[in-house]
Design an enzyme around this catalytic site. Sequence first.
Site, PDB file in Angstrom:
ATOM      1  N   GLY A  16       0.840  -1.186   0.000  1.00 12.13           N
ATOM      2  CA  GLY A  16       0.000   0.000   0.000  1.00 12.13           C
ATOM      3  C   GLY A  16       0.871   1.231   0.000  1.00 12.13           C
ATOM      4  O   GLY A  16       2.104   1.146  -0.021  1.00 12.13           O
ATOM      5  N   GLY A  17       0.231   2.392   0.023  1.00 11.42           N
ATOM      6  CA  GLY A  17       0.984   3.632   0.011  1.00 11.42           C
ATOM      7  C   GLY A  17       1.881   3.795   1.218  1.00 11.42           C
ATOM      8  O   GLY A  17       2.862   4.538   1.182  1.00 11.42           O
TER       9      GLY A  17
ATOM     10  N   GLY B 297       3.603   1.320   2.567  1.00 10.78           N
ATOM     11  CA  GLY B 297       4.734   0.417   2.523  1.00 10.78           C
ATOM     12  C   GLY B 297       4.378  -0.945   1.987  1.00 10.78           C
ATOM     13  O   GLY B 297       3.215  -1.243   1.698  1.00 10.78           O
TER      14      GLY B 297
ATOM     15  N   VAL C 223       4.833  -5.135   2.792  1.00  9.25           N
ATOM     16  CA  VAL C 223       5.047  -6.052   3.900  1.00  9.25           C
ATOM     17  C   VAL C 223       5.395  -7.423   3.335  1.00  9.25           C
ATOM     18  O   VAL C 223       4.691  -7.940   2.454  1.00  9.25           O
ATOM     19  CB  VAL C 223       3.797  -6.155   4.803  1.00  9.25           C
TER      20      VAL C 223
ATOM     21  N   LYS D 106       8.404  -4.746   7.141  1.00 12.65           N
ATOM     22  CA  LYS D 106       7.707  -3.637   6.502  1.00 12.65           C
ATOM     23  C   LYS D 106       8.734  -2.671   5.930  1.00 12.65           C
ATOM     24  O   LYS D 106       9.632  -2.217   6.640  1.00 12.65           O
ATOM     25  CB  LYS D 106       6.799  -2.916   7.497  1.00 12.65           C
TER      26      LYS D 106
ATOM     27  N   ASP E 134      -7.619   2.371  14.481  1.00 14.10           N
ATOM     28  CA  ASP E 134      -8.073   1.492  13.391  1.00 14.10           C
ATOM     29  C   ASP E 134      -8.262   0.061  13.898  1.00 14.10           C
ATOM     30  O   ASP E 134      -7.834  -0.899  13.261  1.00 14.10           O
ATOM     31  CB  ASP E 134      -7.079   1.526  12.237  1.00 14.10           C
TER      32      ASP E 134
END
Length: 888
Positions: A108-109, A111, A113, A130, A222
């Site tokens: 994703g933006g 990073g 994994v 990561k 989150d």
Amino acid sequence: MPDDLPPASTDPTPEPGSADRWQRVEAVFEQALERPVAERAAFLDRACADDADLRAEVESLLAAYGDASGYFGRLADEVVQPAFQEAGGLPAGTFIGPYEVVRLVGRGGMGEVYEARRGDGTFDQTVALKLVPRSGSAAVLRRFEAERQILAGLDHPHIARLLDGGLSGEGRPYFAMEFVRGLPITTYCDRHRLGIDARLRLFRTVCDAVQHAHRRLVVHRDLKPSNILVAETEAGEPVVKLLDFGIAKVLDVGPDMSVLETQTGLRLMTPEYAAPEQVRGDTITTATDVYALGVLLYELLTGHRPYRLAERLPHEVERVILEEDPIRPSTAVTEVDTRPMAPGTEAPQALTIGPATVSEARATEASRLRRRLAGDLDRICLMALRKEPDRRYGSATDLAEDVRRHLDGLPVAAQPDTLGYRARKFVRRNRAGVGAAAAVALALVVGLGAALWQARVAATERDRAQTEAATATEVTNFLVGLFEASDPAETRGDSVLVREVLERGAERIETDLEERPEIRARLQYTLGLVYERLGVLPRADSLLSQARVAYDTLGMSLVERAGAIDALSTLRRTQGRYDEAEVLDREALALARAADSDSSIAAVLNNLGYTLIVKGAYDEAEPVLRESLALKRALHDTTAREDVAVTLDHLGILFYYRRDYEQATTYFGQALDMLRVIHDAQPHPDLAVALDNTASLHLALQQYDEAEPLIREALAMHRALHPEPHPSLAIGLNNLGVLLLRTDRLFEAKAAHEESLSIKQVVYGPDHPSTGNTLGWLGAVAREQGDLGEAETYLRESLAIAEEAFPVGHSNIGGKLRDLAGLLGRQDRFAEAEALYVRGYEDALDAYGPDHPTTQAALRPLPFFFEDAGKPGEAERYRALQDTSAAS
């Protein structure tokens, strides 16, 4: 699209650069962020329609930020998305510092994994690695460093550990974390068919991990199942791991942590788990995580989320989260939800989740699951999900503690949503009065301690001993007066503060009166009566049970002992324990007759007669009540008139159940007229009950215009007298629901019965017969609304409760058998309906004989049913039985 909504094209698109425009960009971005990468294009097709500029802005945000949240949720092989595998990334065997890449598991933006293992020969270890993206902006780099800094400060067995960090050969920052090979907590619980208790224990572990972060001033922001994995030890024990602090916030932001400030106002969150303050862009606190924990708990218990957001447009999502209240978990488990499946799975494109699948995943039956969630767990979930942060649990620990208390069978701290709110409103309106009352109450409690201390000091002197006795008596009288003043009959509803005084007084009774057992017993008895009238049944049970034992042990007078036993009997009847109530009533009556006290005999007979009515023993109840009435009328003290009215009301109930409505009208009318005069039409519990009972008679006679003003008058009294959940308020709401049902106001009827049910579940519990009655009425509402499946669920649950509470043949069971049979017959399920109708009649016949009202009620629908079922011979046979009974 519904006809009452305008077409989408009539809603003008905000101009680029305007505040409304940015809000729309932000909302679409947030929803796209939550979706799997492979689904985003289709979502943007729907959300952006022909607005190419909107789509371009959202796609640029997605490219800058990406979907970092939940990346560890895909570590398990079965949930790795093919999109990640196809996206390239570093090939297997590449070294990042001392770590050798095994495979890409997320991108994703924020990073990439990788699953990796240490390959420098130091030791063998698998890690989650990561790595910041090659195209990462300065903001992404700052947040990446912030996440690493946050993780370095967390050390908890249920938070994935930070192991190492550094720079790759090309200068890209990375960090290595504990690799967790597990499943999202909801998936794990469902796959292993964990029951409610096991789920609650796992949830408490999550709360503990979240609280660890909060103590270090870190808010996760989150929390959701994909960030909470459950792995297993070699012994097969589940281990919870909290992951992904990529958008966490540090509350104590110092000079070195200013990178965590949101630079553009962008609100990072997952909408389904986002608290209202996140949606509004308000200050984020630990209460934000408490809300997300509430969503998680809701989903663990019900299989559903509090809100259905998947197919909603962004502005609808915001409105729902900010304005709508979630339904109770115990109701949610009866609903059906359809969710899209993740791409790449072998499952169908949509997954249907309904009562059967939810209950099966929890190793129980749908009706049992519903009852299990009703009450405490409803209250705990809804308190965590309150819109206002300061009205939720104060911390994750407080939430976990309430769950523990529920598991241990203790009272929970969560209150129905209106209790604390109304209390605070009351205090704000009456600051001076509340302050004075608190001062007086505190002085009385402190005075009790001081008086008893002084009495102990003076115990060796005769004259001081006399002072002690006089003082103790005086203090006792003061406290008895205080407790009696908190009875709803006296306070007329202003009992919020007094409840606090009562709790404090109950504690002092136990600690300060150990050497004064007679005084303690009398105060326990008085306080128990008050709690019973307030509807706080567990507290009343404890106090009245202790008082009854103490009265016997201390050799109190026969009248006092009869009164203590009779009070406990009344409570048992309220609790639905009717056989125990009758045994206690008869024991109390024997003591009252031995004391030769007409007033005591009359009081006990009144209660025994009511118990016999509830048990269906109508013939036995009548002489008992008539003897009570004769004794009360012979008494000429000032309290007799109200006592007479109460027994008249009970006689009205007796004839109501016998379907002798003429006699019922006479007795109800006399009781109501008398109570109106006694209480001058002011709110009083006995008057409100008499209004309800008279209204019930009008309902039975289909006199709805006469019933409605009485019902609404009684309900207004109940609300004034009982600001907290109370049985009488629930009964008043039930009557209103019946009236509204029978006058085709179905939406209002459902609301009234649902409010009644919520109160009964709190006061009585999920398995009480009164709770079952309201479930039956909800079934009737659903039937009239045409939802026959929901109606059947309610009616079967209601019947199951009645069968546990009453003996075979009881009218309560019979009525529910007929209701369910009628519903089945309406669907042409004649064989099932016939079995229920016949069973109800034969059980009543065996229990009461052919001429009892319960038997006659069971017989009445049979001829009509068999005619509809095409069995005229059977219809004629049962009609002949009716004629025989009528002739006799």
